[in-house]
Design an enzyme around this catalytic site. Structure first.
Site, PDB file in Angstrom:
ATOM      1  N   GLU A 266      -3.094   6.949   8.249  1.00  0.00           N
ATOM      2  CA  GLU A 266      -3.893   7.520   7.145  1.00  0.00           C
ATOM      3  C   GLU A 266      -4.313   8.231   8.347  1.00  0.00           C
ATOM      4  OE1 GLU A 266      -5.452   5.011   4.330  1.00  0.00           O
ATOM      5  OE2 GLU A 266      -4.102   4.690   3.123  1.00  0.00           O
TER       6      GLU A 266
ATOM      7  N   LYS B 143       0.708  -1.198   0.185  1.00  0.00           N
ATOM      8  CA  LYS B 143      -0.163   0.022   0.199  1.00  0.00           C
ATOM      9  C   LYS B 143       0.511   1.182   0.540  1.00  0.00           C
ATOM     10  CE  LYS B 143      -3.316  -2.033   3.267  1.00  0.00           C
ATOM     11  NZ  LYS B 143      -4.556  -1.953   2.307  1.00  0.00           N
TER      12      LYS B 143
ATOM     13  N   ARG C 212      -6.757  -7.703  -9.770  1.00  0.00           N
ATOM     14  CA  ARG C 212      -7.329  -8.670 -10.133  1.00  0.00           C
ATOM     15  C   ARG C 212      -8.450  -8.922 -10.619  1.00  0.00           C
ATOM     16  NH1 ARG C 212      -9.546  -8.598  -5.368  1.00  0.00           N
ATOM     17  NH2 ARG C 212      -8.797  -7.887  -3.586  1.00  0.00           N
TER      18      ARG C 212
ATOM     19  N   HIS D 215     -13.968  -4.235   8.190  1.00  0.00           N
ATOM     20  CA  HIS D 215     -13.732  -3.639   6.628  1.00  0.00           C
ATOM     21  C   HIS D 215     -14.063  -4.251   5.521  1.00  0.00           C
ATOM     22  CE1 HIS D 215     -11.940  -0.446   9.226  1.00  0.00           C
ATOM     23  NE2 HIS D 215     -11.314  -0.851   9.599  1.00  0.00           N
TER      24      HIS D 215
HETATM   25  P1  ADP Z   1      -7.706  -4.032   2.957  1.00  0.00           P
HETATM   26  O1  ADP Z   1      -7.084  -4.006   1.610  1.00  0.00           O
HETATM   27  O2  ADP Z   1      -7.712  -4.678   3.174  1.00  0.00           O
HETATM   28  O3  ADP Z   1      -9.157  -4.354   1.705  1.00  0.00           O
HETATM   29  P2  ADP Z   1      -8.200  -0.835   2.234  1.00  0.00           P
HETATM   30  O4  ADP Z   1      -6.954   0.073   2.680  1.00  0.00           O
HETATM   31  O5  ADP Z   1      -8.782  -1.273   1.458  1.00  0.00           O
HETATM   32  O6  ADP Z   1      -7.380  -2.183   3.471  1.00  0.00           O
HETATM   33  O7  ADP Z   1      -9.282  -0.132   3.172  1.00  0.00           O
HETATM   34  C1  ADP Z   1     -10.699  -1.139   3.896  1.00  0.00           C
HETATM   35  C2  ADP Z   1     -12.283  -0.321   4.490  1.00  0.00           C
HETATM   36  O8  ADP Z   1     -11.582   0.630   5.270  1.00  0.00           O
HETATM   37  C3  ADP Z   1     -12.277   0.914   2.905  1.00  0.00           C
HETATM   38  O9  ADP Z   1     -13.087   0.140   2.406  1.00  0.00           O
HETATM   39  C4  ADP Z   1     -13.169   1.959   4.246  1.00  0.00           C
HETATM   40  O10 ADP Z   1     -13.784   1.594   4.319  1.00  0.00           O
HETATM   41  C5  ADP Z   1     -11.863   1.688   5.224  1.00  0.00           C
HETATM   42  N1  ADP Z   1     -10.632   2.640   4.876  1.00  0.00           N
HETATM   43  C6  ADP Z   1      -9.908   2.774   4.929  1.00  0.00           C
HETATM   44  N2  ADP Z   1      -8.753   3.433   4.977  1.00  0.00           N
HETATM   45  C7  ADP Z   1      -9.669   4.796   5.307  1.00  0.00           C
HETATM   46  C8  ADP Z   1      -9.847   5.827   5.833  1.00  0.00           C
HETATM   47  N3  ADP Z   1      -8.502   6.777   5.400  1.00  0.00           N
HETATM   48  N4  ADP Z   1     -10.654   6.503   6.695  1.00  0.00           N
HETATM   49  C9  ADP Z   1     -12.223   5.126   6.559  1.00  0.00           C
HETATM   50  N5  ADP Z   1     -11.907   4.179   6.358  1.00  0.00           N
HETATM   51  C10 ADP Z   1     -10.870   3.957   5.302  1.00  0.00           C
END
Ligand code: ADP
Length: 680
Positions: free
Chosen positions: A205, A121, A303, A240
């Protein structure tokens, strides 16, 4: 120009619904199909669906579905010229993609370097920043000391989100509200990142308080063309992880869509992306979406996504076919679609989990698994059939239920009736919870953001009222009917002595008698009496009485008349378990046989059991310690996720029957919380 090389035989390095779904398209395209399966999947549907299948090892994924070397060997020996990795497992493993190439096998997916570029990431965010794609404000630097990270968190401003850089599927992520929580949350995120991905590095973040998860589907081909296929909204999540996905996103404006799709195409082009990919954004939803809503790149998934069917419905393209064509060197056969099609699709993920208990994964037999099949626009993607077992080894998703229609309201209506007409029982699932979401006013209004499920959890949970008289009466009727059927059909000497009808002393058809039944529901004992009537039975429970009748068909269908109201349910008796599916609500009652009433559930409400098989990671309390309701007692790990078990009451911890590092099976007693401290 790229060289076209046909795929004649395709191996799918995956299992479950996605393996089945890929086989379907591959067969339609005239390809021969090869499945691989672990020992736990000997009876799995994906194995049966493929033309050939080969064992790849024991149940744990690390020794089977993640063993790339073994899979490539099978591809070579079976003459497969391509491998589709599905999602999860090896799908985003750059070394595996390279190994396929070295072995002369087509990897149906992006080039290894694209996977690598987007794999972590922090690197992905840096790359996107460079390409001019907006990213979530935060820290994605090299320094990983507590001091550096804590300082960065303060600069970003709480609340912040800690993410394992190698994270996925919501693992290795921790929300931190203030600096006091930082250290413990960091330790947790690192532990999960290390365990699940072998990488303890994290990034920070800014935590958006009301975001929507909106992602853009992209495709690139070997000739350098890149197109997008519009957006999907995946805001409804728990832990999440996505639960409901739809396309297009409710309330999306044409202007915002254009900006987000442009950014996604720019992102894909910046890494010369080939094959199917998804750019995930979060969008600030503190205000309704507008052309100027802020959106930020979160990550790119290199993917096919679980939720690809909603895009298939929206656009009419078979995304797996497109992936296969691109892998064969063909160009994307259409130009960038400009007009959003006039359609809407919604997908819900049916999981073996308990929404009432923090969505803990469940395992068990799918005693009943009959999803609706007579709804227009309905599509079911599943890797299971009735009677299959949901094991503890893999992702607990059972099926995807997808509905398409001309408009969103119509899609909701269709999906609602599909869920109401589906029966799943035996293993605890979220079917009733999905039905409650889709039927809710807030969902209909399109008021979706990632806090939706948390905010409405209580109201949604109310859809599963604890079983009452009607349910117990139905269970008693199922028992009564199944005894009748057994007497008719089963040859006595070989009959199952364990089953309740065999143990029912002195019971005679048409003979008036009263029988006391004791059920155990969620550790609580309930008693009722059953009395046969001319037609059906009478059930008495806690000063209430009900007459109920119906005939149990061989397949478990029972149309019952309850106080004159007709209900269609499914029911079965297996040994001392009565399983019922009443619409999307399922119920398993354990008949307490030959047990004195007082002995049932003798551990009482103070007992803490393992809610699933797993390992004890940390124990926070000691024997004799005073604890309060909901106080964390210990952390368990299952399926690489951590779960905190809390105290069921105020009281004192008794003997602790486990220690850190112990494996524990589902239902295993961990400790009891007593009224009083034990006396020495
Ligand atoms: P993963 O790769 O584990 O799925 P992501 O980075 O895609 O993690 O984030 C998964 C979920 O977490 C997102 O869909 C969102 O709902 C929440 N999320 C991620 N980053 C943030 C953020 N900075 N603020 C609020 N919610 C977040």
């Amino acid at each position: 120009m790229t060289k076209e090389s046909p795929i004649k035989k395709l191996l799918v390095a995956n299992r479950g619904e996605i393996a089945c779904r890929i086989f379907r398209t591959a067969s339609q395209m005239g390809m021969a199909t090869v499945a691989v399966y672990s020992q736990a999947d000997r009876e799995a549907q994906h194995r049966k669906l493929a033309d050939e299948s080969f064992p790849i090892g024991p149940a744990p994924a690390a020794e089977s579905y993640l063993d790339g070397g073994k899979i490539i060997k099978i591809a070579k020996s079976s003459g497969a010229d391509a491998i589709h990795p599905g999602y999860g497992f090896l799908s985003e493993n750059a070394e595996f993609a390279e190994a396929c190439e070295s072995a002369g096998i087509i990897f149906v997916g992006p080039r290894a370097e694209s996977i690598r570029a987007m794999g972590l990431k922090d690197r992905a965010k840096a790359l996107m920043e460079k390409a001019g794609v907006p990213v979530v404000p935060g820290y994605h630097g090299k320094g990983q000391s507590l001091k550096t990270l804590k300082k960065a968190a303060e600069e970003i401003g709480y609340p912040v989100l800690i993410k394992a850089v190698a994270g996925g599927g919501g693992k290795g992520m921790r929300l931190v509200e203030n600096q006091d929580q930082f250290e413990a949350a960091l330790a947790g995120a690192r532990r999960e990142g290390e365990k699940a991905f072998g990488n303890p590095q994290v990034l920070l973040e800014k935590y958006l308080t009301k975001p929507r998860h909106i992602e853009i589907q992209v495709f690139g081909d070997q000739a350098g063309n890149v197109v997008h296929l519009f957006e999907r909204d995946c805001s409804l999540q728990r832990r999440h992880q996505k639960v409901v996905e739809e396309a297009p996103a409710p309330g999306m404006t044409a202007g915002l869509r254009a900006k987000m799709c442009d950014a996604a195409v720019k992102a894909a082009k910046s890494i010369s992306y080939v094959s199917a990919g998804t750019i995930e954004f979060i969008v600030d939803a503190t205000e309704p979406l507008s052309d100027d809503s802020a959106f930020y790149f979160m990550e790119m998934n290199t993917r096919l996504q679980v939720e690809h069917p909603v895009t298939e419905y929206l656009t009419g393209h078979d995304l797996v076919a497109l992936q296969l064509d691109i892998a064969m060197g063909k160009e994307i056969p259409f130009s960038q679609p400009t007009d959003l099609p006039d359609r809407h699709a919604i997908e819900v993920r049916l999981y073996a989990e308990n929404p009432d208990k923090e969505f803990l994964p469940q395992s068990g037999e799918l005693r009943f698994f009959r999803l609706a099949d007579d709804i227009e626009g309905l599509r079911i993607d599943s890797g299971f059939v009735e009677g299959d077992n949901i094991g503890p080894f893999y992702d607990p998703m059972i099926a995807k239920i997808i509905v398409g229609a001309g408009r969103r309201e119509q899609a909701i209506e269709r999906l609602s009736s599909a869920l109401e007409k589906s029966f799943v029982a035996g293993c605890e699932t979220n079917l009733w919870y999905l039905a409650a979401i889709i039927a809710s006013r807030e969902f209909a209004a399109g008021e979706v953001d990632t806090g939706f499920l948390g905010r409405h959890h209580e109201a949604l949970s109310a859809a599963k009222a604890p079983p009452g008289l009607d349910e117990f009466a139905l269970a008693a009727l199922i028992l009564h009917e199944s005894r009748k059927n057994s007497r008719r059909n089963i040859d006595w000497p070989g009959a199952d002595r364990q089953s309740p009808w065999a143990l029912s002393n002195g019971w005679r058809v048409n003979l008036s008698y009263q029988e006391r039944l004791a059920f155990v529901v969620d550790g609580q004992k309930l008693s009722l009496t059953l009395q046969p009537l001319e037609d059906g039975i009478q059930v008495d429970y806690e000063n209430q009485s009900i007459a109920i009748s119906g005939t149990l068909a061989e397949g478990g269908e029972l149309t019952a008349s309850v106080n004159g109201r007709q209900v269609m349910i499914l029911g079965a008796v297996d040994a001392n378990r009565i399983t019922l599916a009443i619409g999307p609500r399922a119920l398993t009652l354990v008949l307490a046989l030959g047990i004195d009433d007082e002995d049932v559930a003798s551990e009482g409400p103070g007992a803490v059991h393992a809610p699933m098989p797993g390992r004890i990671l940390k124990v926070f309390v000691e024997a004799g310690q005073a604890v309060t309701l909901e106080q964390p007692l210990l952390i368990m790990e299952a399926m690489k996720m951590e779960y905190t078990l809390t105290s069921p009451r105020n009281g004192f911890v008794g003997e602790i029957l486990v220690k850190e590092g112990d494996q524990i099976s589902e239902g295993g007693l961990i400790l009891e919380v007593h009224d009083e401290a034990a006396q020495d």
